[in-house]
Motif scaffolding. Structure first.
Motif, PDB file in Angstrom:
ATOM      1  N   GLU A 460       1.155  -1.026  -0.268  1.00 53.81           N
ATOM      2  CA  GLU A 460       0.482  -0.497  -0.152  1.00 53.81           C
ATOM      3  C   GLU A 460       1.481   0.973  -0.133  1.00 53.81           C
ATOM      4  O   GLU A 460       1.646   1.806   1.053  1.00 53.81           O
ATOM      5  CB  GLU A 460      -0.907   0.119   1.416  1.00 53.81           C
ATOM      6  N   PRO A 461       0.455   1.788  -0.652  1.00 52.83           N
ATOM      7  CA  PRO A 461       1.816   3.748  -0.640  1.00 52.83           C
ATOM      8  C   PRO A 461       1.253   4.244   1.105  1.00 52.83           C
ATOM      9  O   PRO A 461      -0.106   3.957   1.450  1.00 52.83           O
ATOM     10  CB  PRO A 461       0.846   4.366  -1.841  1.00 52.83           C
ATOM     11  N   THR A 462       2.623   3.921   0.841  1.00 50.73           N
ATOM     12  CA  THR A 462       2.547   5.283   2.495  1.00 50.73           C
ATOM     13  C   THR A 462       3.508   6.616   2.391  1.00 50.73           C
ATOM     14  O   THR A 462       3.563   6.898   1.432  1.00 50.73           O
ATOM     15  CB  THR A 462       3.210   4.529   2.837  1.00 50.73           C
ATOM     16  N   ALA A 463       2.809   7.223   3.532  1.00 50.17           N
ATOM     17  CA  ALA A 463       3.019   9.140   3.356  1.00 50.17           C
ATOM     18  C   ALA A 463       4.827   9.154   3.698  1.00 50.17           C
ATOM     19  O   ALA A 463       4.834   9.989   2.289  1.00 50.17           O
ATOM     20  CB  ALA A 463       2.418   9.040   4.495  1.00 50.17           C
ATOM     21  N   CYS A 464       5.336   8.208   4.163  1.00 45.52           N
ATOM     22  CA  CYS A 464       6.503   8.209   3.829  1.00 45.52           C
ATOM     23  C   CYS A 464       7.195   6.777   2.965  1.00 45.52           C
ATOM     24  O   CYS A 464       7.481   5.920   3.045  1.00 45.52           O
ATOM     25  CB  CYS A 464       7.645   8.621   4.748  1.00 45.52           C
ATOM     26  N   GLY A 465       7.900   7.807   2.210  1.00 41.97           N
ATOM     27  CA  GLY A 465       8.732   6.696   0.929  1.00 41.97           C
ATOM     28  C   GLY A 465       9.310   5.128   2.259  1.00 41.97           C
ATOM     29  O   GLY A 465       9.907   5.620   3.259  1.00 41.97           O
ATOM     30  N   TYR A 466      10.248   4.261   1.290  1.00 42.55           N
ATOM     31  CA  TYR A 466      10.680   3.403   2.193  1.00 42.55           C
ATOM     32  C   TYR A 466      12.512   3.739   2.226  1.00 42.55           C
ATOM     33  O   TYR A 466      12.536   4.264   1.185  1.00 42.55           O
ATOM     34  CB  TYR A 466      10.580   1.728   1.051  1.00 42.55           C
ATOM     35  N   GLN A 467      12.888   3.602   3.753  1.00 41.21           N
ATOM     36  CA  GLN A 467      13.934   4.420   3.087  1.00 41.21           C
ATOM     37  C   GLN A 467      15.445   2.848   3.747  1.00 41.21           C
ATOM     38  O   GLN A 467      14.582   1.859   4.254  1.00 41.21           O
ATOM     39  CB  GLN A 467      14.317   5.087   4.293  1.00 41.21           C
ATOM     40  N   THR A 468      16.811   3.025   3.144  1.00 39.86           N
ATOM     41  CA  THR A 468      17.323   2.623   3.453  1.00 39.86           C
ATOM     42  C   THR A 468      18.424   2.726   4.394  1.00 39.86           C
ATOM     43  O   THR A 468      18.445   3.902   3.907  1.00 39.86           O
ATOM     44  CB  THR A 468      17.965   1.118   2.411  1.00 39.86           C
ATOM     45  N   PHE A 469      19.463   2.383   4.835  1.00 40.39           N
ATOM     46  CA  PHE A 469      20.137   2.797   5.933  1.00 40.39           C
ATOM     47  C   PHE A 469      21.445   2.120   5.597  1.00 40.39           C
ATOM     48  O   PHE A 469      21.834   0.864   5.105  1.00 40.39           O
ATOM     49  CB  PHE A 469      20.084   2.697   7.439  1.00 40.39           C
ATOM     50  N   CYS A 470      22.900   3.200   5.806  1.00 38.50           N
ATOM     51  CA  CYS A 470      23.916   2.549   5.529  1.00 38.50           C
ATOM     52  C   CYS A 470      24.151   2.120   7.253  1.00 38.50           C
ATOM     53  O   CYS A 470      23.382   1.689   8.007  1.00 38.50           O
ATOM     54  CB  CYS A 470      25.004   3.574   5.317  1.00 38.50           C
ATOM     55  N   GLY A 471      25.630   1.808   7.466  1.00 34.30           N
ATOM     56  CA  GLY A 471      26.148   1.689   9.024  1.00 34.30           C
ATOM     57  C   GLY A 471      25.907   0.510   9.432  1.00 34.30           C
ATOM     58  O   GLY A 471      25.078   0.076  10.200  1.00 34.30           O
ATOM     59  N   THR A 472      26.220  -0.230   7.932  1.00 34.36           N
ATOM     60  CA  THR A 472      25.335  -2.375   8.406  1.00 34.36           C
ATOM     61  C   THR A 472      26.301  -2.682   8.873  1.00 34.36           C
ATOM     62  O   THR A 472      26.666  -3.704   9.459  1.00 34.36           O
ATOM     63  CB  THR A 472      25.310  -1.918   6.950  1.00 34.36           C
TER      64      THR A 472
END
Ligand code: AMP
Ligand code: MG
Length: 472
Positions: A460-472
């Motif tokens: 479902e479209p959500t208000a904020c987009g999917y985010q990925t993070f560094c620092g893995t």
């Protein structure tokens, strides 16, 4: 099978010493296997029945037979800026020779500090390593060149990020870990002989067919350009955003490497960026081909003294190969798009038809994967049905049956990709030791061209987009 099938060689250490440091993995107090890739193990000639129950080996607690671990030195242009890097949390155990004689690097990632760790702790947390496992294996099954994942094992160490996490090691398999950044390193810190040694080694390892010795470095650059053009076109065609295309994350083998902040697009938008740190969109979906060319230019710079003794001539030769890259990229992308649309022959207007479809997909925020997969299904959008009429007319002009066109499309349009919400769902359960969702997802991803209802649904479209993070 003796010794678990390990058949490790160490040609990388024949390079000058500036290219590596000996380094053992750190102590792993409580090794525990999370996932083991039996098919890949067999392909490598390893005894999967014995090794699948050896978390000590895959957590770095015990070296496999014949291993001589090293950390590789490299630099890289990160978001455009030159930095000294190197394996800060990985060691290469050696090069496994497969039963048919191919050579693959076996690397432990997350295995503790090395002389290249800088401010990092050298460790990795479980979920990012499982994410790499899932997405790299999905890429492999999609037919996209990639490093692969042999195992993920818990070490029993804690890793301290924003919170305390479980430490884990990913065993990465690659046709080599030579990066554009390895050449950047040689060029910045090595001698002319070091650069030549690295280029000669890379040629021997990846392009062993006889190349004309007079222009062999130009041909080497050309081969790398062609491989990158083909790879990045494949990314674009499936909607994959790598997310951190620094030169240290570009392998000269043409394999996708370093699954950090990468993700697949759901809704088509050429400006898509998932990485939280890529605020300027340098590595957005639409920028990837251009960044490929930029990175190749950094490789060409490092090779310049080998291309020609006259610098101006060398620059001309290098520019020619960047042109080759663009020609190959355009050709690969267009032929891939034709395949996605069921086109078997070529018409000059195809590019317009493709662009019109992409415009519509952008305008209506259509799901990238499903739109191609279900192209012939009616959409409630008037301009989309007008486009479909044009496209059907185009298909009727080619000398193959409708069914043949459908077959072409099915081979080019995956139904199942590692959608972000599905990957997150699998990882959320894995954090608590429940790996069932991950195994179910991996099974679906291993047959990407076969419909699997729940895995084909976009979120479902959500208000904020999917985010990925560094620092893995
Ligand atoms: P990556 O973003 O994974 O491509 O990593 C970029 C550079 O940072 C490489 O030199 C890595 O080895 C290094 N690095 C990433 N994470 C760590 C860590 N936890 N400890 C030490 N070095 C790291
Ligand atoms: Mg990297």
């Amino acid at each position: 099978m003796q010794n678990g099938g390990w058949n490790l060689e160490h040609t990388y250490t024949e390079l000058p010493e500036i290219f590596y440091r000996g380094q053992n993995p750190a102590i792993a107090p409580v090794p525990q296997m999370v996932i083991f890739n039996e098919n890949l193990a067999e392909f490598l000639g390893l005894d999967s029945d014995r090794l699948k129950d050896r978390p000590d080996i895959f957590a770095g607690a015990l070296l496999p037979h014949g291993a001589k671990p090293i950390a590789q030195a490299y630099a890289g242009y990160q978001f455009g800026h030159f930095t000294m890097l190197g394996d800060g949390r990985a060691v290469l155990l050696g090069e496994q020779i497969t039963p048919v004689g191919n050579r693959f690097d076996i690397q432990l990632k997350g295995s503790g500090p090395t002389p290249f760790s800088r401010n990092g702790d050298g460790y990795a947390a479980l979920l990012p390593m499982l994410r790499e496992y899932i997405i790299s294996e999905a890429m492999y099954h999609l037919g996209i060149p990639t490093t692969r994942s042999l195992a993920v094992a818990l070490t029993g160490n804690n890793v301290y990020r924003e919170k305390v996490l479980q430490g884990a090691v990913l065993t990465r398999v690659a046709s080599s870990h030579i990066r554009v950044g390895t050449f950047n390193y040689a060029s910045a810190f090595g001698s002319a002989e070091d650069i030549r040694a690295l280029a000669d080694y890379s040629i021997r390892r990846h392009f062993p067919w006889p190349i004309n010795s007079k222009s062999k470095y130009v041909e080497f650059l050309r081969e790398v350009a062609k491989l990158q053009a083909s790879l990045i076109a494949k990314w674009q065609l499936v909607g994959f955003v790598h997310g951190v295309m620094n030169t240290d994350n570009m392998a000269i083998s043409g394999e996708t490497i370093d699954y950090g902040p990468c993700a697949f697009m759901d809704f088509y938008n050429p400006d898509t960026v998932f990485s939280s740190i890529d605020t300027a969109g340098r590595y957005s979906y639409k920028s990837q081909p251009k960044i490929g060319a930029w990175n190749l230019s950094r490789l060409a710079e490092a090779l310049l003294s080998l291309l020609h003794i006259d610098e101006n001539e060398a620059i001309d030769l290098a520019n020619n190969e960047i042109k080759t890259y663009w020609e190959c990229y355009d050709k690969n992308w267009l032929s891939g798009m034709r395949g996605k649309l069921g086109m078997e022959n070529e018409e000059p207007e195809d590019i317009t038809l493709i662009s019109e479809l992409l415009e519509l997909m952008k305008k209506y925020e259509l799901d990238y994967t499903n739109t191609f997969h279900k192209l012939s299904m009616p959409k409630e959008l008037p301009d989309f049905s007008a486009w479909q009429t044009k496209w059907q007319a185009r298909l009727s002009r080619q000398p193959i049956s409708q069914q043949d066109a459908v077959d072409i499309m099915q081979k080019h349009n995956p139904a199942t990709i590692p959608r972000n919400h599905r990957v997150e769902e699998a990882l959320a359960a894995a954090e608590y030791g429940d790996y069932e969702a991950m195994h179910t997802l991996l099974a679906a991803l291993s047959k990407p061209y076969i419909e699997s209802e729940i895995y084909s649904q976009h979120p479902e479209p959500t208000a904020c987009g999917y985010q990925t993070f560094c620092g893995t």
